[in-house]
Design a protein around this motif. Sequence first.
Motif, PDB file in Angstrom:
ATOM      1  N   GLU B  77      82.864  16.246  81.524  1.00  0.00           N
ATOM      2  CA  GLU B  77      83.729  15.483  82.427  1.00  0.00           C
ATOM      3  C   GLU B  77      84.668  16.453  83.125  1.00  0.00           C
ATOM      4  O   GLU B  77      85.069  17.474  82.551  1.00  0.00           O
ATOM      5  CB  GLU B  77      84.542  14.446  81.641  1.00  0.00           C
ATOM      6  N   ILE B  93      80.064   7.018  79.051  1.00  0.00           N
ATOM      7  CA  ILE B  93      80.683   7.553  80.264  1.00  0.00           C
ATOM      8  C   ILE B  93      81.413   6.419  80.971  1.00  0.00           C
ATOM      9  O   ILE B  93      80.786   5.502  81.509  1.00  0.00           O
ATOM     10  CB  ILE B  93      79.609   8.151  81.196  1.00  0.00           C
ATOM     11  N   HIS B  99      81.449  13.519  86.323  1.00  0.00           N
ATOM     12  CA  HIS B  99      80.776  14.200  85.213  1.00  0.00           C
ATOM     13  C   HIS B  99      79.420  14.723  85.653  1.00  0.00           C
ATOM     14  O   HIS B  99      78.929  14.392  86.731  1.00  0.00           O
ATOM     15  CB  HIS B  99      80.582  13.217  84.047  1.00  0.00           C
TER      16      HIS B  99
END
Lengths: 138, 138
Positions: B77, B93, B99
């Motif tokens: 990230e 996520i 990311h």
Amino acid sequence: MNNISDSVIFPKGSKMPEPFNKYFTGQAYLEMLVSGDKEFNCPIGNVTFEPGCRNNWHKHPGGQILLVTGGRGWYQEEGKLARKLMAGDVVKIPANVKHWHGAAKDSWFVHLSIETNCQAGPARWLEPVTDDEYHNLD
Amino acid sequence: MNNISDSVIFPKGSKMPEPFNKYFTGQAYLEMLVSGDKEFNCPIGNVTFEPGCRNNWHKHPGGQILLVTGGRGWYQEEGKLARKLMAGDVVKIPANVKHWHGAAKDSWFVHLSIETNCQAGPARWLEPVTDDEYHNLD
């Protein structure tokens, strides 16, 4: 009989907790990989069935997807022939279709379970798959 | 260097199709296990990265879950240290977090990708991970 329960990719987890355990015949194990939070809306569990173990007939109001990662097992929708499952198989279970899944008599069985459209509500659990139904599958 | 691409559970599929291929450095492969239909609202792809392959920085408006099934790779990230990944790892996520993910330099890498809250819209693709960024990971 293989011991696939010790060689799968994702953790086997703990014995299926209540209230779910009472909807299984035989011993299953559950590791929740993703919880049912409101951020992802995508509960994912790794479910391991010992040989002969299967869940009761049930329905998911929002559907469910199974991704088979190990062993051999079965998936059956009401009124249809059972489908043999092995690693790499994908099962797309439509909303409100009555079904069950579980291991073969002579093999452990492991699948990821992904609850889809989970805002529709939890599974509705019904009667067990009888020994007659199960042992006449092959 | 292992050849894990031939030994994974789910099909490797085809070379990453356009328009997605241009958002990858190196060769990736994609097999869609579940499409992005309105019945399940749960697109699931099996993604295989050759050694050194990674995707561009990107964001998912509804989030994404990665389930690693084979090989070794990375998840990073923006503004954080990269996380090493191997089989059995789960990456959650959050929506709109910038990311990237991909293989290690010396290993194939395979993960399931589950797009969550997909009604929020498709991924927004950004700049590549530079060679400097990638080769300074270890």
